[in-house]
Design a protein around this motif. Structure first.
Motif, PDB file in Angstrom:
ATOM      1  N   GLY A   1       1.542   1.375  -2.742  1.00 47.67           N
ATOM      2  CA  GLY A   1       0.269   0.770  -2.379  1.00 47.67           C
ATOM      3  C   GLY A   1      -0.256  -0.149  -3.463  1.00 47.67           C
ATOM      4  O   GLY A   1      -0.757  -1.250  -3.180  1.00 47.67           O
ATOM      5  N   GLN A   2      -0.180   0.267  -4.713  1.00 43.97           N
ATOM      6  CA  GLN A   2      -0.645  -0.568  -5.820  1.00 43.97           C
ATOM      7  C   GLN A   2       0.198  -1.843  -5.942  1.00 43.97           C
ATOM      8  O   GLN A   2      -0.330  -2.928  -6.181  1.00 43.97           O
ATOM      9  N   ARG A   3       1.507  -1.686  -5.774  1.00 39.80           N
ATOM     10  CA  ARG A   3       2.394  -2.863  -5.837  1.00 39.80           C
ATOM     11  C   ARG A   3       2.056  -3.838  -4.712  1.00 39.80           C
ATOM     12  O   ARG A   3       2.021  -5.056  -4.920  1.00 39.80           O
ATOM     13  N   ARG A   4       1.752  -3.308  -3.536  1.00 39.94           N
ATOM     14  CA  ARG A   4       1.410  -4.157  -2.392  1.00 39.94           C
ATOM     15  C   ARG A   4       0.126  -4.927  -2.658  1.00 39.94           C
ATOM     16  O   ARG A   4       0.027  -6.124  -2.356  1.00 39.94           O
ATOM     17  N   GLU A   5      -0.863  -4.261  -3.233  1.00 37.62           N
ATOM     18  CA  GLU A   5      -2.141  -4.932  -3.519  1.00 37.62           C
ATOM     19  C   GLU A   5      -1.965  -6.015  -4.571  1.00 37.62           C
ATOM     20  O   GLU A   5      -2.522  -7.113  -4.456  1.00 37.62           O
ATOM     21  N   GLN A   6      -1.185  -5.728  -5.615  1.00 37.03           N
ATOM     22  CA  GLN A   6      -0.969  -6.710  -6.672  1.00 37.03           C
ATOM     23  C   GLN A   6      -0.258  -7.947  -6.147  1.00 37.03           C
ATOM     24  O   GLN A   6      -0.636  -9.081  -6.456  1.00 37.03           O
ATOM     25  N   LEU A   7       0.776  -7.741  -5.345  1.00 35.03           N
ATOM     26  CA  LEU A   7       1.525  -8.882  -4.821  1.00 35.03           C
ATOM     27  C   LEU A   7       0.723  -9.641  -3.773  1.00 35.03           C
ATOM     28  O   LEU A   7       0.804 -10.869  -3.697  1.00 35.03           O
ATOM     29  N   SER A   8      -0.043  -8.916  -2.962  1.00 32.72           N
ATOM     30  CA  SER A   8      -0.843  -9.577  -1.928  1.00 32.72           C
ATOM     31  C   SER A   8      -1.936 -10.446  -2.527  1.00 32.72           C
ATOM     32  O   SER A   8      -2.337 -11.458  -1.945  1.00 32.72           O
ATOM     33  N   SER A   9      -2.432 -10.055  -3.697  1.00 28.96           N
ATOM     34  CA  SER A   9      -3.514 -10.818  -4.331  1.00 28.96           C
ATOM     35  C   SER A   9      -3.012 -12.103  -4.979  1.00 28.96           C
ATOM     36  O   SER A   9      -3.820 -12.956  -5.352  1.00 28.96           O
ATOM     37  N   ASN A  10      -1.714 -12.242  -5.121  1.00 23.96           N
ATOM     38  CA  ASN A  10      -1.133 -13.450  -5.710  1.00 23.96           C
ATOM     39  C   ASN A  10      -0.517 -14.297  -4.605  1.00 23.96           C
ATOM     40  O   ASN A  10       0.561 -13.993  -4.099  1.00 23.96           O
ATOM     41  N   PRO A  11      -1.174 -15.385  -4.194  1.00 25.58           N
ATOM     42  CA  PRO A  11      -0.666 -16.192  -3.070  1.00 25.58           C
ATOM     43  C   PRO A  11       0.667 -16.862  -3.373  1.00 25.58           C
ATOM     44  O   PRO A  11       1.377 -17.263  -2.467  1.00 25.58           O
ATOM     45  N   GLU A  12       0.985 -17.014  -4.654  1.00 24.11           N
ATOM     46  CA  GLU A  12       2.235 -17.686  -5.009  1.00 24.11           C
ATOM     47  C   GLU A  12       3.438 -16.741  -4.990  1.00 24.11           C
ATOM     48  O   GLU A  12       4.574 -17.187  -5.142  1.00 24.11           O
ATOM     49  N   SER A  13       3.194 -15.454  -4.824  1.00 26.05           N
ATOM     50  CA  SER A  13       4.301 -14.497  -4.865  1.00 26.05           C
ATOM     51  C   SER A  13       5.157 -14.525  -3.602  1.00 26.05           C
ATOM     52  O   SER A  13       6.308 -14.104  -3.619  1.00 26.05           O
ATOM     53  N   GLY A  14       4.564 -15.035  -2.507  1.00 27.84           N
ATOM     54  CA  GLY A  14       5.294 -15.058  -1.242  1.00 27.84           C
ATOM     55  C   GLY A  14       5.487 -13.680  -0.636  1.00 27.84           C
ATOM     56  O   GLY A  14       6.356 -13.491   0.220  1.00 27.84           O
ATOM     57  N   TYR A  15       4.661 -12.725  -1.087  1.00 29.79           N
ATOM     58  CA  TYR A  15       4.844 -11.344  -0.637  1.00 29.79           C
ATOM     59  C   TYR A  15       4.604 -11.207   0.862  1.00 29.79           C
ATOM     60  O   TYR A  15       5.358 -10.528   1.555  1.00 29.79           O
ATOM     61  N   ARG A  16       3.544 -11.838   1.349  1.00 23.84           N
ATOM     62  CA  ARG A  16       3.213 -11.691   2.769  1.00 23.84           C
ATOM     63  C   ARG A  16       4.354 -12.193   3.656  1.00 23.84           C
ATOM     64  O   ARG A  16       4.703 -11.559   4.654  1.00 23.84           O
ATOM     65  N   GLU A  17       4.935 -13.329   3.264  1.00 23.70           N
ATOM     66  CA  GLU A  17       6.030 -13.876   4.053  1.00 23.70           C
ATOM     67  C   GLU A  17       7.248 -12.955   4.025  1.00 23.70           C
ATOM     68  O   GLU A  17       7.889 -12.713   5.051  1.00 23.70           O
ATOM     69  N   ARG A  18       7.554 -12.426   2.835  1.00 22.21           N
ATOM     70  CA  ARG A  18       8.706 -11.518   2.731  1.00 22.21           C
ATOM     71  C   ARG A  18       8.465 -10.229   3.492  1.00 22.21           C
ATOM     72  O   ARG A  18       9.379  -9.699   4.137  1.00 22.21           O
ATOM     73  N   ALA A  19       7.240  -9.722   3.396  1.00 27.25           N
ATOM     74  CA  ALA A  19       6.921  -8.489   4.111  1.00 27.25           C
ATOM     75  C   ALA A  19       7.025  -8.692   5.622  1.00 27.25           C
ATOM     76  O   ALA A  19       7.522  -7.825   6.347  1.00 27.25           O
ATOM     77  N   LEU A  20       6.556  -9.864   6.081  1.00 24.69           N
ATOM     78  CA  LEU A  20       6.629 -10.155   7.508  1.00 24.69           C
ATOM     79  C   LEU A  20       8.078 -10.273   7.971  1.00 24.69           C
ATOM     80  O   LEU A  20       8.452  -9.739   9.018  1.00 24.69           O
TER      81      LEU A  20
END
Length: 335
Positions: free
Chosen positions: A80-99
């Motif tokens: 959960g903490q890793r998800r919040e940290q990555l989600s807060s950084n728009p340049e990480s591309g986390y949302r796209e990878r998660a999707l």
């Protein structure tokens, strides 16, 4: 929200306990639980046949038994903490990878299909590669010169096609060796064609010689290549027929009994062709030796590589089957 995937079996006390622990952690770390019964999918059943369940996966973390409720809480909190940290950084591309990780794409389906049917494709490719050269003499026999020449031309960059190192069909002999091979009781290539195989002109002529009505017509692959690729095809058929369960041979077996014989047999011919090598040291292999060394190399190469390929394909199938099952379970859980 976090997605937690749990792989389990029915009538498993540890699995029931893990689900109970996860449900009790919902208030502390909200998550969506995707339950996958590994016995309901043949690929997952085979993948986890010798593995203990339950297996819990959340984000990059995976828990295998034995684990406790505290272990689950630590993994959920960290994910959960890793998800919040990555989600807060728009340049990480986390949302796209998660999707993308939650979506079943066409590439996923093709990869899964390929991991199941790759041996069919391999065997068809080998059948085409080693079978097409046999059509050249068949075409010549039937009088279709043009398609036969097309086949010879296609394989010329892939094989030397020397007439004295090739098999012939529909003729007086199945092969016409050089006189240097010293095979008793057979007509040599020099006797059959009147060509000198010790000159560059003679070698070029031997490459282009395709035979005639009396001698027969040349197969578009040499003797060693026919044995090599044909043995790969035969092993591939056996490997598929046995359910791809054969284990890979050790590398040193392949080296000693596959690579070394063909290297010595073919290499000694090549070295003896150099002009500075005395004529007394010149050597020409026989059709039997070419077939044996080619078949050994082809069989052991396939026996070494095909089980390793299957191991990787099996892992791919398990990963994708787990993804498909988790996505389906997740959809049911969100309804």
């Amino acid at each position: 929200m976090l997605t937690v995937t749990i792989l389990l079996r029915k009538d498993c006390a540890e699995c029931d306990q893990a689900i109970s622990d996860l449900e009790s952690l919902q208030s502390a770390v909200p998550h969506r639980l995707a339950v996958v019964d590994v016995d309901q999918d043949p690929v997952l059943r085979a993948a986890y046949e010798h593995q203990s369940v339950p297996v819990v996966q959340v984000g990059p973390y995976s828990l295998r038994p034995p684990f406790t409720r505290q272990d689950l809480q630590v993994a959920l909190t960290a994910a959960g903490q890793r998800r919040e940290q990555l989600s807060s950084n728009p340049e990480s591309g986390y949302r796209e990878r998660a999707l993308r990780g939650q979506m079943i794409t066409g590439a996923d389906r093709f990869s899964y299909w390929l991991s199941q049917h790759y041996m069919v494709l391999f065997n068809l490719a080998m059948l085409f590669y080693v079978g097409l050269p046999f059509l050249a003499p068949l075409f010549l026999r039937a009088g279709y010169t043009r398609p036969a020449q097309v086949i010879y031309t296609l394989y010329r960059p892939l094989c030397h096609q020397l007439g004295f190192r090739s098999f012939f069909l529909f003729g007086a002999q199945p092969f016409y060796p050089r006189a240097l091979a010293q095979i008793p009781g057979v007509e040599t290539y020099e006797q059959a064609t009147g060509q000198d195989t010790n000159t560059d002109t003679g070698i070029l002529a031997a490459r282009r010689f395709v035979g005639d009505e009396h001698l027969g017509f040349k197969i578009a692959l040499c003797e060693r290549d026919v044995a090599l690729w044909g043995s790969i095809l035969l092993f591939g058929l056996v490997f598929a027929a046995t359910g791809k369960r054969l284990r890979s041979i050790p590398w040193y077996i392949w080296l000693l009994f596959g690579l070394l014989p063909i290297g010595l047999d073919g290499g000694s011919q090549l070295v003896s062709a150099f002009p500075f090598i005395p004529a007394s040291f010149a050597r020409e292999s026989t059709p039997l030796l070419r077939v044996i060394t080619g078949a050994l190399f082809g069989t052991l190469t396939a026996w070494y590589l095909y089980p390793l390929i299957e191991e990787n394909m099996r892992d791919m199938r398990a990963v994708l089957a787990r993804k498909f099952a988790a996505a389906q379970a997740g959809e049911k859980a969100s309804r």
